[in-house]
Design an enzyme around this catalytic site. Structure first.
Site, PDB file in Angstrom:
ATOM      1  N   ALA A  16      18.817 -20.386   2.910  1.00 21.40           N
ATOM      2  CA  ALA A  16      18.188 -21.035   1.750  1.00 21.40           C
ATOM      3  C   ALA A  16      16.882 -20.335   1.388  1.00 21.40           C
ATOM      4  O   ALA A  16      16.656 -19.985   0.220  1.00 21.40           O
ATOM      5  CB  ALA A  16      17.954 -22.521   2.031  1.00 21.40           C
ATOM      6  N   THR A  44      20.999 -19.906  10.435  1.00 20.51           N
ATOM      7  CA  THR A  44      22.004 -19.150   9.662  1.00 20.51           C
ATOM      8  C   THR A  44      22.592 -18.018  10.499  1.00 20.51           C
ATOM      9  O   THR A  44      23.812 -17.790  10.505  1.00 20.51           O
ATOM     10  CB  THR A  44      21.343 -18.552   8.397  1.00 20.51           C
ATOM     11  OG1 THR A  44      20.907 -19.621   7.578  1.00 20.51           O
ATOM     12  CG2 THR A  44      22.299 -17.649   7.629  1.00 20.51           C
ATOM     13  N   GLU A 114      39.474 -24.584   8.521  1.00 18.83           N
ATOM     14  CA  GLU A 114      38.642 -25.367   9.442  1.00 18.83           C
ATOM     15  C   GLU A 114      38.942 -26.843   9.260  1.00 18.83           C
ATOM     16  O   GLU A 114      39.608 -27.232   8.295  1.00 18.83           O
ATOM     17  CB  GLU A 114      37.142 -25.072   9.222  1.00 18.83           C
ATOM     18  CG  GLU A 114      36.727 -23.722   9.796  1.00 18.83           C
ATOM     19  CD  GLU A 114      35.249 -23.415   9.682  1.00 18.83           C
ATOM     20  OE1 GLU A 114      34.507 -24.193   9.054  1.00 18.83           O
ATOM     21  OE2 GLU A 114      34.837 -22.369  10.216  1.00 18.83           O
ATOM     22  N   HIS A 230      28.624 -30.788  16.872  1.00 17.44           N
ATOM     23  CA  HIS A 230      29.748 -29.844  16.830  1.00 17.44           C
ATOM     24  C   HIS A 230      30.560 -30.053  18.101  1.00 17.44           C
ATOM     25  O   HIS A 230      30.004 -30.130  19.197  1.00 17.44           O
ATOM     26  CB  HIS A 230      29.231 -28.405  16.753  1.00 17.44           C
ATOM     27  CG  HIS A 230      30.292 -27.422  16.366  1.00 17.44           C
ATOM     28  ND1 HIS A 230      31.321 -27.076  17.211  1.00 17.44           N
ATOM     29  CD2 HIS A 230      30.496 -26.729  15.228  1.00 17.44           C
ATOM     30  CE1 HIS A 230      32.117 -26.196  16.589  1.00 17.44           C
ATOM     31  NE2 HIS A 230      31.625 -25.976  15.384  1.00 17.44           N
ATOM     32  N   ARG A 276      34.954 -33.402  12.245  1.00 15.64           N
ATOM     33  CA  ARG A 276      34.131 -33.076  13.407  1.00 15.64           C
ATOM     34  C   ARG A 276      33.714 -34.281  14.238  1.00 15.64           C
ATOM     35  O   ARG A 276      33.693 -34.222  15.460  1.00 15.64           O
ATOM     36  CB  ARG A 276      32.859 -32.429  12.885  1.00 15.64           C
ATOM     37  CG  ARG A 276      32.709 -31.057  13.369  1.00 15.64           C
ATOM     38  CD  ARG A 276      31.608 -30.395  12.671  1.00 15.64           C
ATOM     39  NE  ARG A 276      32.110 -29.101  12.298  1.00 15.64           N
ATOM     40  CZ  ARG A 276      31.372 -28.147  11.780  1.00 15.64           C
ATOM     41  NH1 ARG A 276      30.112 -28.349  11.553  1.00 15.64           N
ATOM     42  NH2 ARG A 276      31.907 -27.003  11.499  1.00 15.64           N
ATOM     43  N   HIS A 337      24.257 -30.241  16.168  1.00 16.73           N
ATOM     44  CA  HIS A 337      24.553 -29.032  15.399  1.00 16.73           C
ATOM     45  C   HIS A 337      23.858 -28.996  14.039  1.00 16.73           C
ATOM     46  O   HIS A 337      23.349 -27.962  13.634  1.00 16.73           O
ATOM     47  CB  HIS A 337      26.069 -28.964  15.208  1.00 16.73           C
ATOM     48  CG  HIS A 337      26.565 -27.745  14.494  1.00 16.73           C
ATOM     49  ND1 HIS A 337      26.311 -26.475  14.955  1.00 16.73           N
ATOM     50  CD2 HIS A 337      27.307 -27.606  13.351  1.00 16.73           C
ATOM     51  CE1 HIS A 337      26.881 -25.596  14.124  1.00 16.73           C
ATOM     52  NE2 HIS A 337      27.463 -26.248  13.154  1.00 16.73           N
ATOM     53  N   ARG A 372      28.948 -33.830   7.223  1.00 19.35           N
ATOM     54  CA  ARG A 372      29.148 -32.594   6.453  1.00 19.35           C
ATOM     55  C   ARG A 372      30.519 -31.973   6.735  1.00 19.35           C
ATOM     56  O   ARG A 372      30.939 -31.861   7.895  1.00 19.35           O
ATOM     57  CB  ARG A 372      28.054 -31.596   6.813  1.00 19.35           C
ATOM     58  CG  ARG A 372      28.258 -30.243   6.188  1.00 19.35           C
ATOM     59  CD  ARG A 372      27.109 -29.335   6.479  1.00 19.35           C
ATOM     60  NE  ARG A 372      26.987 -28.974   7.863  1.00 19.35           N
ATOM     61  CZ  ARG A 372      27.712 -28.044   8.476  1.00 19.35           C
ATOM     62  NH1 ARG A 372      28.675 -27.407   7.832  1.00 19.35           N
ATOM     63  NH2 ARG A 372      27.504 -27.769   9.753  1.00 19.35           N
TER      64      ARG A 372
HETATM   65  C1  SIN Z   1      31.675 -23.308  13.045  1.00 20.17           C
HETATM   66  O1  SIN Z   1      31.835 -22.112  12.903  1.00 20.17           O
HETATM   67  O2  SIN Z   1      32.438 -24.020  13.674  1.00 20.17           O
HETATM   68  C2  SIN Z   1      30.469 -23.948  12.414  1.00 20.17           C
HETATM   69  C3  SIN Z   1      30.558 -23.940  10.964  1.00 20.17           C
HETATM   70  C4  SIN Z   1      29.787 -25.095  10.390  1.00 20.17           C
HETATM   71  O3  SIN Z   1      28.933 -25.673  11.037  1.00 20.17           O
HETATM   72  O4  SIN Z   1      30.088 -25.471   9.267  1.00 20.17           O
END
Ligand code: SIN
Length: 522
Positions: A16, A44, A114, A230, A276, A337, A372
């Site tokens: 950002a 990042t 994902e 995470h 997640r 995370h 998120r």
């Molecule tokens: C990941 O690579 O699992 C993390 C990606 C994220 O936090 O969106």
């Protein structure tokens, strides 16, 4: 162009901060960017999986929007999410223009899968080094474009500028005299607070300081109860909690307990690719049930060549611990995370303080709701960063809307528990144990009273004294605990075992604001 807009000060050098600085420079401004570590050190840099954008032939921003809304568990600001998902392809084009080497297949950008995405839409670079590649490209371009970048420079406070805005008080990371900068406006891109937790995927500089400092200056802060965990970071006693990207599950890796059983099957129709929070809670339950300190990510079904080509950073990291994921299960544990909340902003990054903007993880735009969607965070830095950069050139003052509920809190809480206060070193354990994946009122009250006791010890007695990093850490921890205690329900990343269901009366945000009439000191 108003003179106040010519020399913005940008604080933080993740996606950002770098992107705002670069775009502000391209738009004709003379930005200064400061960062408390090295320019390239930020959360990042450690982002592996990638960045989400609807650029695939069967995809659309509307589909990306639907997935974002679903993941956010009823609390997503639809307009913010629409902006995020519809601006995404243009921001990806910017990254390509800046030289980010996205991975390709047959000449087209490769798209991975994902959790909670209905289709493959995750762009990646260097296999699992997406954040690193983006960070390096933006850093190079920002420096080439003439952004004035200062490393090892720490934000200490935001002070009224005598007109109607704020100025930043900075000091060198090694200490010494603090300096008031007259650059205005100020853009907070200071990232999240994950490293306040005992177990975290974040670099040690992610301490939530920007949010605490903005709050002290009077800015509204919101959604702080939503800390995303995470599910899969490397577990070994004494080893770093290196992230094992969700993209590995997207490629077919599965989770097993210490008995070798796939415990997510039957718990959610998407099993390991469930949202997640579902996966993190399932792992947490499994760890508590079995007494075994971790679960295992089994990637042996992914062909070895593919595994090593797609995840070079992870396979190299694991090799240092004697593990080959084409053969060995990877021990994993959930970690803190991502901070969903932060300094409240509108869609243009405007905070409740004039001339103070926020974007990226430090901001609470409402775009993520209560949880998120994977790989929407790098994207958020770009999309909202672009809107902030445009505001720096053509500012249109307007305060963001207030959330549904605002709690006023003091900086120096009144007397609480009488036993000796915990040391500030206890914050990571208290957060992890009582303000973690599964929360209860008793645990949250205990943690909050601990954070408040620390604040009573550390908070400067005079308002013109600068609060130190420990006081800011305790304040940020108190935001999380206080908001989590107030939210008597479970939603998205916030789970209370004493209130395990979502409640319609809680389809609103919790804002925190500095107490307007400080109480008399005890
Ligand atoms: C990941 O690579 O699992 C993390 C990606 C994220 O936090 O969106």
């Amino acid at each position: 162009m108003p003179s106040a807009a010519r020399r913005p000060l940008i604080i933080g050098s993740g996606i950002a901060g770098l992107y705002v600085a670069l775009r502000a420079r391209e738009l004709g401004l003379r930005p200064t960017l400061v960062t408390k570590s090295r320019l390239e050190e930020s959360a990042t840099r450690y982002a592996q999986g990638g960045i989400a954008a609807a650029i695939g032939p069967d995809d659309s921003p509307a589909r990306h929007l639907d997935d974002t809304l679903r993941a956010g568990a009823g609390l997503v600001d639809r307009a913010a999410a629409r902006q995020l998902t519809s601006d995404a392809p243009a921001r990806i084009a910017d990254l390509v223009r800046y030289g980010v080497p996205f991975d390709t297949v047959d000449g087209q950008i490769a798209l991975g899968r994902e959790g909670a995405h209905s289709t493959a839409r995750i762009l990646h670079a260097g296999g699992d080094a997406t954040g690193l590649q983006i960070e390096e490209a933006l850093k190079r371009r920002a420096l080439d474009a003439g952004v004035d970048a200062r490393e090892r420079t720490v934000l200490r406070a935001l002070r009224p500028d005598g007109k109607d805005g704020v100025v930043a008080v900075l000091s060198h990371a090694d200490g010494g005299e603090s300096e008031v900068m007259d650059e205005r406006p100020v853009v907070l891109a200071t990232g999240g607070a994950g490293s306040l937790y005992r177990q975290s995927s974040n670099p040690s500089i992610s301490t939530g300081e920007g949010v605490a400092i903005a709050f002290r200056a009077g800015a509204l802060v919101s959604d702080m109860e939503f800390i995303q965990f995470h599910p899969t970071a490397f577990y070994r006693e004494g080893a770093p909690h290196f992230l094992i990207t969700e993209a590995m599950r997207g490629e077919g890796a599965v989770l097993r307990n210490d008995a070798g059983e796939r415990f997510l099957v039957g718990q959610h129709r998407d099993a390991e690719l469930a949202p997640r929070d579902v996966v993190a809670r399932a792992i947490d339950r499994e760890i508590h049930r079995s007494g075994h300190p971790c679960v295992y990510l089994d990637a042996t079904a992914i062909p070895r060549d593919r595994l090593f080509a797609r995840f070079p950073s992870i396979t190299t990291f694991l090799a240092a611990y004697g593990l080959d994921p084409s053969r060995d299960p990877i021990p994993v544990t959930p970690v803190a995370h991502y901070m969903v909340g932060g300094v409240t902003t509108d869609l243009e990054g405007r905070t409740t303080l004039r001339h103070l903007y926020a974007c990226g993880e430090a901001a609470a735009t409402g775009v993520h709701g209560a949880n998120r969607l994977a790989s929407n965070s790098l994207l958020e830095g770009l999309v909202f960063g672009e809107h902030v950069a445009r505001q720096l050139v053509h500012p249109v003052p307007r305060a963001p809307p207030d959330p549904g509920r605002v709690v006023e809190i003091p900086l120096r809480p009144g007397a609480g528990r009488s036993d000796p206060p915990p040391e500030v070193e206890a914050v990571p354990d208290l957060l992890w144990e009582e303000v973690g994946i599964v929360r209860t009122a008793d645990g949250l009250r205990d943690a909050l009273s601990g954070f408040e006791a620390i604040l009573r010890e550390l908070e400067p007695a005079r308002s013109d004294e600068l609060a130190g990093p420990e006081a800011n850490a305790a304040l940020t921890a108190a935001f999380i605990a206080r908001s989590a205690l107030a939210r008597t329900e479970s939603r998205g990343a916030h789970y209370r075992s004493d209130w395990p269901k979502s409640r319609t009366e809680w389809v609103k945000h919790i804002g925190l604001r500095l107490e307007s009439k400080p109480r008399a000191r005890p």
